[in-house]
Design an enzyme around this catalytic site. Sequence first.
Site, PDB file in Angstrom:
ATOM      1  N   CYS A 121      -5.211  87.821   0.531  1.00 59.28           N
ATOM      2  CA  CYS A 121      -3.900  87.371   0.066  1.00 59.28           C
ATOM      3  C   CYS A 121      -3.070  88.573  -0.358  1.00 59.28           C
ATOM      4  CB  CYS A 121      -4.092  86.416  -1.112  1.00 59.28           C
ATOM      5  SG  CYS A 121      -2.567  85.762  -1.803  1.00 59.28           S
TER       6      CYS A 121
ATOM      7  N   HIS B 163      -0.678  77.823  -2.889  1.00 59.59           N
ATOM      8  CA  HIS B 163       0.191  78.646  -3.749  1.00 59.59           C
ATOM      9  C   HIS B 163       1.260  77.792  -4.434  1.00 59.59           C
ATOM     10  CE1 HIS B 163      -0.899  82.836  -3.351  1.00 59.59           C
ATOM     11  NE2 HIS B 163      -0.972  82.739  -2.034  1.00 59.59           N
TER      12      HIS B 163
ATOM     13  N   HIS C 287      -3.699  77.554   2.640  1.00 64.22           N
ATOM     14  CA  HIS C 287      -3.600  78.681   1.709  1.00 64.22           C
ATOM     15  C   HIS C 287      -2.205  78.740   1.081  1.00 64.22           C
ATOM     16  CE1 HIS C 287      -4.585  83.020   0.615  1.00 64.22           C
ATOM     17  NE2 HIS C 287      -3.278  82.979   0.459  1.00 64.22           N
ATOM     18  N   GLU C 288      -1.175  78.632   1.910  1.00 66.77           N
ATOM     19  CA  GLU C 288       0.195  78.733   1.387  1.00 66.77           C
ATOM     20  C   GLU C 288       0.580  77.507   0.569  1.00 66.77           C
ATOM     21  OE1 GLU C 288       1.340  81.619   1.368  1.00 66.77           O
ATOM     22  OE2 GLU C 288       0.023  82.403   2.929  1.00 66.77           O
TER      23      GLU C 288
END
EC number: 3.5.1.88
Length: 150
Positions: free
Chosen positions: A88, A134, A130-131
């Site tokens: 990341c 966030h 993953h995004e």
Amino acid sequence: MAIRNLRFLGDELLRKKSRRVEKIDDRIQALLDDMLDTMYENNGVGLAAPQVGILKRVVVIDIGEGPLFLINPEIIEQEGSYIEQEGCLSVPGRQGEVERPYRVKVKAQNRDGKEIIVEGEEFLAKALCHEIDHLNGVLFVDKIIDVKGE
């Protein structure tokens, strides 16, 4: 378009939940452009708005097939299991194996405000998850099965 400063592990903002985008205006368009430039400048494949200090549900991804601009993305379907190395931009020098869905379907708005469906497997599915994590204050280090690096 501009390169924005990245936020790093330890920054409390990365642990906060992002707000929905209610209106796609010039500020959101500029944010999308800046995020894409920032991602490319840092050799990333994805970037979420909290990583540049903005608590909005906005993501850019490019796994080599051209940029995806996702506003208010949400996973609506997922299946299978897939374990692979992740890293990341907000956690430099650290990688680890993370379990993700093999396939996901994501509903979002594009930069024109049109509802879109993005389906991805393996690497794209991983990037999408993953995004979106966030945007919910979750980092890949929270999900690591096996740690590599510092």
